[in-house]
Design a protein around this motif. Structure first.
Motif, PDB file in Angstrom:
ATOM      1  N   ASN A 241     -49.998  15.253 -40.091  1.00 29.71           N
ATOM      2  CA  ASN A 241     -50.367  14.247 -39.096  1.00 29.71           C
ATOM      3  C   ASN A 241     -49.215  14.089 -38.114  1.00 29.71           C
ATOM      4  N   PRO A 242     -49.349  14.597 -36.896  1.00 31.39           N
ATOM      5  CA  PRO A 242     -48.225  14.567 -35.957  1.00 31.39           C
ATOM      6  C   PRO A 242     -47.835  13.184 -35.454  1.00 31.39           C
ATOM      7  N   ASN A 243     -48.785  12.258 -35.431  1.00 32.55           N
ATOM      8  CA  ASN A 243     -48.479  10.904 -34.943  1.00 32.55           C
ATOM      9  C   ASN A 243     -48.886   9.858 -35.972  1.00 32.55           C
ATOM     10  N   ILE A 244     -47.971   8.973 -36.317  1.00 32.19           N
ATOM     11  CA  ILE A 244     -48.277   7.794 -37.139  1.00 32.19           C
ATOM     12  C   ILE A 244     -47.756   6.576 -36.379  1.00 32.19           C
ATOM     13  N   PRO A 245     -48.641   5.773 -35.789  1.00 26.86           N
ATOM     14  CA  PRO A 245     -50.101   5.761 -35.904  1.00 26.86           C
ATOM     15  C   PRO A 245     -50.772   6.719 -34.928  1.00 26.86           C
ATOM     16  N   SER A 246     -52.089   6.878 -35.092  1.00 25.59           N
ATOM     17  CA  SER A 246     -52.890   7.667 -34.151  1.00 25.59           C
ATOM     18  C   SER A 246     -54.335   7.197 -34.214  1.00 25.59           C
ATOM     19  N   GLU A 247     -54.913   6.987 -33.052  1.00 24.82           N
ATOM     20  CA  GLU A 247     -56.304   6.540 -32.959  1.00 24.82           C
ATOM     21  C   GLU A 247     -57.118   7.429 -32.024  1.00 24.82           C
ATOM     22  N   GLU A 248     -56.551   8.516 -31.540  1.00 25.47           N
ATOM     23  CA  GLU A 248     -57.135   9.258 -30.430  1.00 25.47           C
ATOM     24  C   GLU A 248     -57.926  10.488 -30.840  1.00 25.47           C
ATOM     25  N   ALA A 249     -58.957  10.771 -30.039  1.00 25.18           N
ATOM     26  CA  ALA A 249     -59.584  12.077 -29.990  1.00 25.18           C
ATOM     27  C   ALA A 249     -59.172  12.658 -28.646  1.00 25.18           C
ATOM     28  N   PHE A 250     -58.527  13.810 -28.647  1.00 28.34           N
ATOM     29  CA  PHE A 250     -57.926  14.308 -27.409  1.00 28.34           C
ATOM     30  C   PHE A 250     -58.329  15.747 -27.122  1.00 28.34           C
ATOM     31  N   ILE A 251     -58.152  16.125 -25.859  1.00 24.70           N
ATOM     32  CA  ILE A 251     -58.436  17.477 -25.411  1.00 24.70           C
ATOM     33  C   ILE A 251     -57.549  17.767 -24.211  1.00 24.70           C
ATOM     34  N   SER A 252     -57.267  19.005 -23.933  1.00 26.77           N
ATOM     35  CA  SER A 252     -56.584  19.377 -22.697  1.00 26.77           C
ATOM     36  C   SER A 252     -57.628  19.788 -21.669  1.00 26.77           C
ATOM     37  N   PRO A 253     -57.625  19.150 -20.489  1.00 26.96           N
ATOM     38  CA  PRO A 253     -58.629  19.457 -19.478  1.00 26.96           C
ATOM     39  C   PRO A 253     -58.287  20.737 -18.724  1.00 26.96           C
ATOM     40  N   LYS A 254     -59.164  21.127 -17.825  1.00 28.04           N
ATOM     41  CA  LYS A 254     -58.975  22.345 -17.045  1.00 28.04           C
ATOM     42  C   LYS A 254     -58.075  22.068 -15.853  1.00 28.04           C
ATOM     43  N   LYS A 255     -56.986  22.804 -15.757  1.00 28.32           N
ATOM     44  CA  LYS A 255     -56.048  22.616 -14.652  1.00 28.32           C
ATOM     45  C   LYS A 255     -56.755  22.820 -13.316  1.00 28.32           C
ATOM     46  N   GLY A 256     -56.509  21.881 -12.389  1.00 28.67           N
ATOM     47  CA  GLY A 256     -57.055  22.005 -11.046  1.00 28.67           C
ATOM     48  C   GLY A 256     -58.412  21.377 -10.858  1.00 28.67           C
ATOM     49  N   VAL A 257     -58.993  20.778 -11.911  1.00 31.94           N
ATOM     50  CA  VAL A 257     -60.322  20.167 -11.801  1.00 31.94           C
ATOM     51  C   VAL A 257     -60.216  18.688 -12.167  1.00 31.94           C
ATOM     52  N   ALA A 258     -59.827  17.861 -11.205  1.00 35.64           N
ATOM     53  CA  ALA A 258     -59.747  16.415 -11.378  1.00 35.64           C
ATOM     54  C   ALA A 258     -59.782  15.763 -10.000  1.00 35.64           C
ATOM     55  N   GLU A 259     -60.617  14.737  -9.843  1.00 34.83           N
ATOM     56  CA  GLU A 259     -60.767  14.049  -8.566  1.00 34.83           C
ATOM     57  C   GLU A 259     -60.873  12.548  -8.806  1.00 34.83           C
ATOM     58  N   GLY A 260     -60.258  11.770  -7.921  1.00 31.65           N
ATOM     59  CA  GLY A 260     -60.414  10.327  -7.988  1.00 31.65           C
ATOM     60  C   GLY A 260     -59.116   9.609  -8.290  1.00 31.65           C
ATOM     61  N   ILE A 261     -59.241   8.351  -8.685  1.00 32.56           N
ATOM     62  CA  ILE A 261     -58.067   7.502  -8.900  1.00 32.56           C
ATOM     63  C   ILE A 261     -58.157   6.800 -10.245  1.00 32.56           C
ATOM     64  N   VAL A 262     -57.013   6.644 -10.891  1.00 32.15           N
ATOM     65  CA  VAL A 262     -56.935   5.896 -12.146  1.00 32.15           C
ATOM     66  C   VAL A 262     -55.839   4.841 -12.016  1.00 32.15           C
ATOM     67  N   TYR A 263     -56.054   3.720 -12.681  1.00 30.46           N
ATOM     68  CA  TYR A 263     -55.086   2.619 -12.679  1.00 30.46           C
ATOM     69  C   TYR A 263     -54.568   2.399 -14.093  1.00 30.46           C
ATOM     70  N   SER A 264     -53.274   2.190 -14.211  1.00 30.06           N
ATOM     71  CA  SER A 264     -52.668   1.971 -15.527  1.00 30.06           C
ATOM     72  C   SER A 264     -53.108   0.633 -16.101  1.00 30.06           C
ATOM     73  N   SER A 265     -53.212   0.598 -17.422  1.00 28.68           N
ATOM     74  CA  SER A 265     -53.562  -0.651 -18.104  1.00 28.68           C
ATOM     75  C   SER A 265     -52.430  -1.161 -19.000  1.00 28.68           C
ATOM     76  N   ARG A 266     -51.371  -0.363 -19.136  1.00 30.52           N
ATOM     77  CA  ARG A 266     -50.187  -0.763 -19.898  1.00 30.52           C
ATOM     78  C   ARG A 266     -48.954  -0.138 -19.252  1.00 30.52           C
ATOM     79  N   PRO A 267     -47.778  -0.744 -19.427  1.00 30.31           N
ATOM     80  CA  PRO A 267     -46.564  -0.144 -18.869  1.00 30.31           C
ATOM     81  C   PRO A 267     -46.283   1.216 -19.498  1.00 30.31           C
ATOM     82  N   LEU A 268     -45.614   2.062 -18.752  1.00 34.75           N
ATOM     83  CA  LEU A 268     -45.192   3.373 -19.237  1.00 34.75           C
ATOM     84  C   LEU A 268     -43.683   3.376 -19.423  1.00 34.75           C
TER      85      LEU A 268
END
Length: 408
Positions: A241-268
Motif C-alpha cells: 500500500n503506497p499511501n497510508i491513508p488512501s481513499e482514491e481511485a486514480f488514473i493517468s489521463p491522456k497528455k494534451g487532452v484537457a479543456e476548461g478551468i478548475v478551482y482549488s478546494s484546499r490549500p496546496l
C-alpha cells in the motif's frame, strides 16, 4: 498516545504499507520529530524478516539553511557518492518507507527560483535511476506529528495537546482500529471493486462541474486503467500500500487532452510553502493560466519546471464523505488533504496504469499518452456539489460522482 496503539500503526506501515519480506533491505526516511516511533517501525521491519534497515534522518530547519546558504552551483551538483547510492538502490530495490512530519510553512522564504534551477540541473542525472526503479519496488508514505505541523493544524492548542490531537487524527484516518490489517484488507477490496466498475465502462472523457466555477473535461488513454489502494511491484508481484491513508481511485489521463478551468478546494503545500485559493485553466491539455490569492508566483514556478509540468499526470476520484473530510481537519499536508477530495496532479503520470505496462518501454508508455515530467504535484478540487460524468467510447453519459460522492 498509548504505545500499544502506536505499535499497531508501526506494524500496519511495515506489514501492509511496505509489506517487508524476509531478506529485504529497508530504507526509512524521517525527520527528527518522532524517534521512538521510528524505532518501532524499524523493529516491525525486522520482525517481518528484513535483512537490514537503514534510517535516513533529516531536519527541515537545516534543509532551509542549506538551501539559503549553498550557492546555486553547489546545490546543482550531484556528488559521486550520491550517484553511486542511486545506482546501488536501483540494483538492490530496497523497500522505501517515508514518514512525513514537516512544517507546512517550514521552507517559507527560500529562493524558489534557485531551488528550481538546482532541481532542473540534477534531474537529468537522477532520471535514469528513477525510470530503472519505477514500479519495481515496494514503498509507503505515512505520517507522524511534528510540533510545528501540529500547531499549524490546531493553532489554539498548546504544543503537547496539539501533538496528541494530530496523532489521533492520523490514526483515525489511517484506519488504526482494533485490527488495522483487517480494516485495510476490507478497504482495499472496496477500492478494487470501484476501480473494476470504472474500468468496465470504457471511459473516453471525464467531465467535471461544480458551483465554484469548475468546468472541465479531460481525456483518457484507451489502454489505461483506474487503480486504488494496494498495488503489486513489477517482477516480484509483492502487494503493498503506497499511501497510508488512501481513499482514491486514480488514473493517468491522456497528455494534451484537457479543456476548461478548475478551482482549488484546499490549500496546496509545495516546497514548504502554501498556495491557496487558486485556479488553473487548461487549453489543449496544458495549463495556460493560473491565479492564486496566495503563492501565485510559486504556482507559476511549479508548472514551468519542465515541458511536462504544465500537463496533467493524474485524475483521482475521492468521495467528499471520506474519513479525512469527515474529520473536519485541514491537514495542510497533501498526503491527507488529497484523500479528502477529488484531485488532479500536474506533472509525471503513472506508467503502471497501462494494460501490460511491463511489456512496454518507458518511451512507449509516453507515446501512448502518459505525461513525462520531473514533478508530480497533487492539488484538490473536490467540493460538496462536484459532479463528474463519464462519457464512454460508445457515446453514453454515466454519472460517476453526484454531490461530491460516488454515484454508484
Amino acid at each position: 498516545m498509548k504505545k500499544t496503539i502506536l505499535r499497531k500503526y508501526a506494524r500496519l506501515i511495515a506489514e501492509k504499507g511496505g509489506n517487508v519480506q524476509k531478506g529485504q533491505d529497508v530504507i526509512i526516511q524521517a525527520e527528527l520529530d518522532q524517534p521512538e516511533f521510528v524505532k518501532m517501525v524499524v523493529e516491525e521491519c525486522y520482525r517481518l524478516g528484513a535483512r537490514k534497515v537503514t534510517v535516513e534522518w533529516s531536519y527541515q530547519p537545516i534543509t532551509k539553511i542549506n538551501q539559503q546558504k549553498k550557492s546555486l552551483k553547489t546545490l546543482s551538483k550531484m556528488e559521486d557518492w550520491e550517484i553511486e547510492k542511486l545506482r546501488h538502490n536501483s540494483k538492490t530495490l530496497p523497500v522505501r518507507i517515508y514518514l512525513e512530519s514537516e512544517d507546512p510553512d517550514g521552507l517559507k522564504g527560500v529562493n524558489q527560483a534557485k531551488i528550481s534551477k538546482a532541481t532542473q540541473a540534477r534531474y537529468p542525472i537522477i532520471k535514469p535511476f528513477i525510470e530503472a526503479m519505477d514500479n519495481k519496488y515496494q514503498w509507503c508514505i505515512a505520517a507522524v506529528p511534528g510540533a510545528a505541523w501540529a500547531k499549524k493544524v490546531f493553532p489554539g492548542e498548546k504544543r503537547n495537546r496539539a501533538m496528541e490531537k494530530l496523532w489521533e487524527a492520523i490514526l483515525y484516518t489511517s484506519r488504526v482500529d482494533e485490527d488495522p490489517v483487517a480494516a485495510w484488507d476490507a478497504h482495499n477490496k472496496d477500492l478494487a471493486d470501484r476501480c473494476a466498475y470504472l474500468n468496465s465502462l470504457g471511459i473516453e472523457t471525464l467531465e467535471y462541474k461544480a458551483s465554484n466555477g469548475t468546468d472541465f473535461r479531460v481525456g483518457m488513454i484507451e489502454d489505461a486503467l483506474f487503480m486504488g489502494g494496494a498495488e503489486a511491484a513489477e517482477g516480484s508481484g509483492i502487494v503493498f500500500n503506497p499511501n497510508i491513508p488512501s481513499e482514491e481511485a486514480f488514473i493517468s489521463p491522456k497528455k494534451g487532452v484537457a479543456e476548461g478551468i478548475v478551482y482549488s478546494s484546499r490549500p496546496l503545500s509545495y516546497r514548504g510553502e502554501l498556495i491557496e485559493n487558486f485556479s488553473v485553466r487548461f487549453e489543449g491539455g496544458k495549463a495556460v493560466e493560473v491565479h492564486a490569492e496566495k503563492g501565485e508566483a510559486l504556482l507559476k514556478e511549479m508548472i514551468s519546471m519542465d515541458e511536462g509540468a504544465a500537463y496533467l499526470g493524474e485524475c483521482a476520484l475521492v468521495p467528499y464523505d471520506s474519513p479525512i473530510r469527515q474529520s473536519g481537519i485541514m491537514f495542510y499536508n497533501t498526503l491527507f488533504d488529497e484523500n479528502a477530495a477529488c484531485h488532479l496532479a500536474m506533472g509525471r503520470g503513472f506508467t503502471n496504469v497501462l494494460k501490460d505496462y511491463d511489456k512496454l518501454s518507458v518511451k512507449e508508455c509516453y507515446e501512448k499518452g502518459i505525461n513525462e515530467s520531473m514533478i508530480h504535484v497533487d492539488f484538490m478540487i473536490g467540493t460538496a456539489d462536484l459532479s463528474i460524468t463519464a462519457i464512454t467510447r460508445d457515446g453514453k453519459r454515466v454519472p460517476v460522482f453526484e454531490n461530491g460522492n460516488w454515484a454508484f
